[in-house]
Design an enzyme around this catalytic site. Structure first.
Site, PDB file in Angstrom:
ATOM      1  N   HIS A   1       0.847  -1.202   0.000  1.00 17.54           N
ATOM      2  CA  HIS A   1       0.000   0.000   0.000  1.00 17.54           C
ATOM      3  C   HIS A   1       0.881   1.251   0.000  1.00 17.54           C
ATOM      4  O   HIS A   1       2.030   1.200   0.443  1.00 17.54           O
ATOM      5  CB  HIS A   1      -0.838   0.053   1.285  1.00 17.54           C
ATOM      6  CG  HIS A   1      -1.917  -0.973   1.371  1.00 17.54           C
ATOM      7  ND1 HIS A   1      -2.032  -1.838   2.435  1.00 17.54           N
ATOM      8  CD2 HIS A   1      -2.954  -1.253   0.544  1.00 17.54           C
ATOM      9  CE1 HIS A   1      -3.092  -2.613   2.259  1.00 17.54           C
ATOM     10  NE2 HIS A   1      -3.667  -2.289   1.117  1.00 17.54           N
TER      11      HIS A   1
ATOM     12  N   CYS B   1      -2.284   0.570   9.956  1.00 20.14           N
ATOM     13  CA  CYS B   1      -3.418  -0.230   9.458  1.00 20.14           C
ATOM     14  C   CYS B   1      -4.221  -0.879  10.572  1.00 20.14           C
ATOM     15  O   CYS B   1      -5.282  -1.437  10.319  1.00 20.14           O
ATOM     16  CB  CYS B   1      -2.954  -1.265   8.449  1.00 20.14           C
ATOM     17  SG  CYS B   1      -1.689  -2.334   9.039  1.00 20.14           S
TER      18      CYS B   1
HETATM   19  N1  CIR Z   1      -2.991  -0.809   5.488  1.00 18.94           N
HETATM   20  C1  CIR Z   1      -2.181  -1.850   5.590  1.00 18.94           C
HETATM   21  O1  CIR Z   1      -0.975  -1.711   5.554  1.00 18.94           O
HETATM   22  N2  CIR Z   1      -2.729  -3.052   5.679  1.00 18.94           N
HETATM   23  C2  CIR Z   1      -1.999  -4.255   5.811  1.00 18.94           C
HETATM   24  C3  CIR Z   1      -2.760  -5.407   5.248  1.00 18.94           C
HETATM   25  C4  CIR Z   1      -2.003  -6.693   5.341  1.00 18.94           C
HETATM   26  C5  CIR Z   1      -2.790  -7.885   4.861  1.00 18.94           C
HETATM   27  N3  CIR Z   1      -2.046  -9.075   5.111  1.00 18.94           N
HETATM   28  C6  CIR Z   1      -3.111  -7.790   3.400  1.00 18.94           C
HETATM   29  O2  CIR Z   1      -2.328  -8.269   2.593  1.00 18.94           O
HETATM   30  O3  CIR Z   1      -4.146  -7.265   3.035  1.00 18.94           O
END
Ligand code: CIR
Length: 258
Positions: free
Chosen positions: A163, A248
């Site tokens: 992201h 997140c």
């Molecule tokens: N906003 C973020 O950095 N989110 C992390 C999401 C990690 C999750 N394992 C994903 O791949 O969607």
């Protein structure tokens, strides 16, 4: 006065099955993850934040990364539509929580995709990462939702990380911080400061000079101390193994009428 209210979502039993895209899969200690999450929420409380727990989504391994479910600007929540299909069932309870807090709701619709982690707010500017989770139509819908409210939306390419906010976040004075090997083009940010560690690029602004950041970035914490900030480190090792960062784990609502 800005509100200090955050949405959080406790990690579920399937966290270890969470997605990984830009890193190898390493074992996750789910019990430790829960303790780390509780400590993260405690730091928010210690700095005057109220939190609302989004109902758990125990079938969704990545539900703890609640920031990805929405983008909030002023009192309007734009519900996201993840570029990862497995994350879409996380949405309904997040929607209910935002609604219960009095947010006005809008939603990204197909064929648009957008993850909240791709949107970095700096004042009224919304930088949006155009990468594996957010497509051009998602960017268009973000613009349509928030430009009438006074936002300026700037799309930024993202290919080296999951992201945009895996690569960059911003200090209270608006300086964008990033770990250079992961930032495609720092020239899009009027003020950019490189940091020394990948996870040093992630800060949650707790208010005043306090910065919640990962314990895995001690050298960057020293840099921020020299700049006059007060780093508040939290160990989020188990979430980092699933490509999560401090941002997140919550959705910060700074413009609620409470
Ligand atoms: N906003 C973020 O950095 N989110 C992390 C999401 C990690 C999750 N394992 C994903 O791949 O969607």
């Amino acid at each position: 006065m800005p509100s200090r209210h955050a949405l959080v979502r406790r990690p579920g039993p399937r966290l270890a099955e969470g997605l990984v895209t830009h890193m190898d899969r390493r074992p996750v200690d789910v019990a430790l993850a829960l303790r780390q999450w509780e400590a993260y929420v405690q730091v928010l409380h210690d700095h005057g934040w109220r939190t609302t727990e989004v109902a758990p989504a125990d079938d969704c391994p990545d539900a703890v990364f609640v920031e990805d479910t929405m983008v909030v600007f002023r009192n309007v929540a734009l519900l996201a539509r993840s570029g990862a299909d497995s994350r879409r069932p996380e949405l309904p309870a997040a929607r209910e929580a935002a609604e219960a807090l009095g947010c006005s709701l809008n939603a990204v619709r197909a064929p648009g995709t957008l993850d909240g982690g791709d949107v970095l707010k700096v004042g009224d500017t919304l930088y949006v990462g155009r990468g594996c989770r957010t497509n051009l139509d998602g960017v268009r819908q973000l613009r349509a939702a928030f430009e009438p409210l006074g936002a300026r939306v700037i799309a930024v390419p993202v290919s080296r990380v999951l992201h945009l906010k895996s690569a960059v976040t911003a200090l209270p004075d608006g300086t964008v911080i990033g770990y250079p090997p992961l930032v495609e083009d720092s020239s899009v940010f009027p003020h950019f400061r490189p940091v020394l560690e990948e996870s040093g690029a992630h800060v949650v602004l707790l208010g005043g000079d306090a910065l919640l950041m990962a314990a895995s970035a001690p050298r960057t914490a020293q840099l921020f101390t020299r700049l006059g900030y007060r780093p508040v480190p939290v160990d989020i090792s188990e979430f980092e193994k699933r490509e999560g960062c401090v941002t997140c784990l919550s959705v910060r609502l700074r413009a609620l009428t409470e």
